[in-house]
Design a protein around this motif. Structure first.
Motif, short mmCIF file in Angstrom:
data_model
loop_
_atom_site.label_atom_id
_atom_site.label_comp_id
_atom_site.label_asym_id
_atom_site.label_seq_id
_atom_site.Cartn_x
_atom_site.Cartn_y
_atom_site.Cartn_z
N ALA A 84 36.75 41.81 40.34
CA ALA A 84 36.35 42.60 38.90
C ALA A 84 35.07 43.30 39.53
N ASP A 85 34.09 42.71 40.04
CA ASP A 85 32.79 42.87 40.61
C ASP A 85 32.98 44.14 41.36
N SER A 110 35.89 46.49 49.29
CA SER A 110 36.01 45.18 48.90
C SER A 110 37.17 45.23 47.90
N ALA A 111 37.29 46.07 46.98
CA ALA A 111 38.47 46.01 46.12
C ALA A 111 39.71 45.74 46.81
N ALA A 113 40.18 43.28 34.34
CA ALA A 113 38.94 42.81 33.76
C ALA A 113 37.74 43.42 34.29
N GLY A 114 37.69 44.01 35.35
CA GLY A 114 36.33 44.89 35.83
C GLY A 114 36.44 46.23 35.13
N ILE A 137 33.78 56.35 40.09
CA ILE A 137 33.95 55.54 41.23
C ILE A 137 34.46 54.30 41.05
N ALA A 138 34.39 53.72 39.93
CA ALA A 138 35.04 52.47 39.46
C ALA A 138 36.50 52.55 39.39
N ALA A 139 36.82 53.84 39.02
CA ALA A 139 38.23 54.22 38.61
C ALA A 139 39.15 54.45 40.11
#
Ligand code: B1M
Length: 208
Positions: A8-9, A18-19, A43-44, A64-66
């Motif tokens: 999630a982080d 890392s993901a 959750a992230g 960037i998260a997406a």
């Protein structure tokens, strides 16, 4: 034991490498794909959404998260699909015209594949004419539409009307954060689902 909080982080930080690595490690250790999805990736992304809403982060960080989530989902997808059963129906899915959000739509598509549906994903920014044309040529039983913006929701109504006018008999299901059961009823869609798991139940019910 796989650290799904770290996953999630990684999504929150937009750390693609890392993901992907944590997703691979979790699956390698035998963690259920659904847990990796719910407790790690979703959750992230939920936290990203909340921070975006409070203006704690901005569009580039969200993007960037997406991307990190998308990369990890590429690893996860075959595992979600593997958990599935026999094909139960053929479905066309897309995000409506003017709308570029596809994470939720992709999740729904993935879960439907996992549930044994033959899914044709039309991507994002799909206009009514394209839905009609593909529904006719692909001979689907179901059409799924996703919208994340209140400004693009009317595209669902236009598409339902265009399908009816063109004599397409496939059933229509809709979803996305601003969409409601009441809206589905108002525009004449056959069903609404609030999340990907409910979308699977709904789709199964509509083809039964
Ligand atoms: Co956008 N965005 N965004 N965004 N974005 C929202 C949706 C927003 C609520 C953020 C906010 O203000 N709090 C807001 C919409 C406000 C509104 O109209 N009510 C918003 C806005 C305003 C915008 C822009 C206009 C911003 C701007 O440019 N000023 C712009 C529009 C671009 C466009 O589409 N034309 C924009 C852009 C973007 C990014 C490109 C940066 C990125 C999208 C990346 C991508 O998708 N590839 C993005 C993101 C990531 C978000 C948030 C943060 C997260 C959306 C998401 O992926 N959620 C979002 C805030 C939020 O939702 N908290 C936000 C995770 C996903 C798993 O959930 O998509 O809801 P969701 O899907 C769920 C259910 O809804 C359901 O199942 C899914 C899984 O459980 N579901 C279905 C979805 N489709 C379904 C279909 C079904 C059944 C169920 O049947 C067929």
């Amino acid at each position: 034991m796989a650290d799904l909080k770290a996953l999630a982080d990684a999504v929150i930080k937009g750390d693609q490498n890392s993901a992907v690595e944590i997703t691979k490690a979790a699956l390698g250790e035998g963690t259920a794909a659904k847990s990796v999805l719910d407790e790690g990736l979703i959750a992230g992304m939920d936290i990203v959404g909340a921070r975006f809403k409070k203006n704690e982060i901005y569009i580039p960080e969200v993007l960037i998260a997406a991307r990190a989530m998308k990369m990890a989902m590429e690893i996860l997808e075959p595992e979600l699909v593997k958990a599935g059963v026999e094909p139960v129906g053929r479905l066309l899915i897309g995000t409506v015209q003017g709308d570029l959000h596809d994470i939720g739509k992709n999740l729904v598509a993935m879960m439907l594949k996992g549930a044994g549906f033959d899914v044709i994903d039309m991507g994002v920014d799909v206009g009514p004419e394209k839905f009609v044309e593909q529904a006719k040529t692909k001979g689907v039983q179901l059409i799924g539409m996703s919208a994340l913006l209140t400004t693009t929701m009317p595209g669902m109504e236009k598409t339902v009307k265009a399908l009816k006018d063109a004599g397409v008999s496939a059933k229509v299901m809709i979803g996305g954060a601003p969409v409601t059961q009441g809206y589905a009823e108002k525009i004449g869609a056959h069903g609404y689902a609030a999340d990907a798991a409910s979308a699977v139940d709904l789709a199964k019910g509509l083809v039964a």
